[in-house]
Enzyme design. Structure first.
Site, short mmCIF file in Angstrom:
data_model
loop_
_atom_site.label_atom_id
_atom_site.label_comp_id
_atom_site.label_asym_id
_atom_site.label_seq_id
_atom_site.Cartn_x
_atom_site.Cartn_y
_atom_site.Cartn_z
N ARG A 116 -152.67 -9.58 -14.80
CA ARG A 116 -152.19 -10.33 -15.81
C ARG A 116 -150.88 -10.85 -15.59
O ARG A 116 -150.43 -11.77 -15.86
CB ARG A 116 -152.65 -9.85 -17.14
N GLU A 170 -150.87 8.77 -15.75
CA GLU A 170 -150.92 9.94 -16.97
C GLU A 170 -151.71 10.80 -16.10
O GLU A 170 -151.41 12.19 -16.07
CB GLU A 170 -151.54 9.54 -18.12
P1 AMP Z 1 -147.53 1.16 -17.39
O1 AMP Z 1 -147.49 1.14 -15.86
O2 AMP Z 1 -148.12 2.15 -18.08
O3 AMP Z 1 -146.35 0.48 -17.68
O4 AMP Z 1 -148.78 0.11 -17.51
C1 AMP Z 1 -148.61 -1.42 -17.53
C2 AMP Z 1 -149.88 -2.16 -16.85
O5 AMP Z 1 -151.20 -1.53 -17.56
C3 AMP Z 1 -149.82 -3.58 -17.41
O6 AMP Z 1 -149.86 -4.32 -16.30
C4 AMP Z 1 -150.79 -3.67 -18.50
O7 AMP Z 1 -151.68 -4.94 -17.71
C5 AMP Z 1 -151.83 -2.50 -18.53
N1 AMP Z 1 -151.73 -1.89 -19.92
C6 AMP Z 1 -151.17 -0.85 -20.22
N2 AMP Z 1 -151.50 -0.36 -21.39
C7 AMP Z 1 -152.05 -1.33 -22.00
C8 AMP Z 1 -152.86 -1.70 -23.25
N3 AMP Z 1 -152.50 -1.00 -24.20
N4 AMP Z 1 -153.22 -2.86 -23.53
C9 AMP Z 1 -153.27 -3.73 -22.45
N5 AMP Z 1 -152.96 -3.46 -21.11
C10 AMP Z 1 -152.19 -2.32 -20.69
#
Ligand code: AMP
Length: 177
Positions: free
Chosen positions: A64, A101
């Site tokens: 996205r 995680e």
């Molecule tokens: P992170 O590496 O944990 O910051 O996760 C980021 C990526 O995971 C982003 O590119 C989002 O597209 C996806 N993502 C994580 N959590 C969500 C959520 N609650 N809703 C939508 N997309 C999420």
């Protein structure tokens, strides 16, 4: 950005409970993308918050982040660079593993995507734990890119991801939860 526009955008983001797994509330941005006015306002807001008017490359993260990153790049007159999940890019790549995680993930960028000294803005749809954005920033810096900052459509502040990315320039988010 005017508060009423931001409220409009916020109320158009759809919460989908228990997707893709139990306990996760997925922020579904497709209703915003489907609305031409809100999409344009979101992209403008993501640029405006950075204060950046000129940059060489905008890096967007699979998948996205490609949507926002490419639109931002086009508006700033910059090139667009995709950071992709491992094994998707066709040419020579540099990769980085990062912790999730449970388990690990890897992202890659083409070796010739960024020239040393080029200025870069990172864009993604959502900052959660910051692992993905942190990995992308690492790749940009390894390539010699000068990070001007990062811009996210959404930030889940309660996950504290900002700490993982704030070492690489200012972090901006349009809609925060
Ligand atoms: P992170 O590496 O944990 O910051 O996760 C980021 C990526 O995971 C982003 O590119 C989002 O597209 C996806 N993502 C994580 N959590 C969500 C959520 N609650 N809703 C939508 N997309 C999420």
């Amino acid at each position: 950005m005017a508060p009423d526009i931001l409220d409009n955008i916020r109320s158009t983001i759809r919460d989908v409970p228990d997707f893709p797994k139990p306990g996760i509330v997925f922020k579904d941005i497709t209703p915003v993308l489907a609305n031409p006015v809100l999409l344009a306002q979101a992209v403008d807001g993501m640029i405006e918050s950075t204060g950046i008017t000129q940059v060489d490359k905008v890096v967007g993260i699979d998948a996205r982040g490609f949507i926002f990153g490419a639109l931002i790049a086009e508006r700033l007159g910059a090139g667009f660079i995709p950071v992709r999940k491992k094994g998707k890019l066709p040419w020579q790549t540099r990769g980085v593993d990062y912790a999730l995680e449970y388990g690990t993930n890897s992202v890659e960028m083409h070796l010739d995507a960024i020239n040393p000294g080029e200025t870069v803005l990172l864009a993604d749809d959502l900052l959660a734990t910051g692992g993905t954005a942190g990995a992308a920033l690492h790749l940009i810096e390894q390539a010699g890119g000068k990070v001007l900052g990062s811009t996210f459509f959404i930030e889940l502040t309660f996950l504290g991801g900002r700490e993982k990315v704030s070492g690489s320039g200012p972090v901006h988010a349009l809609v925060t939860y």
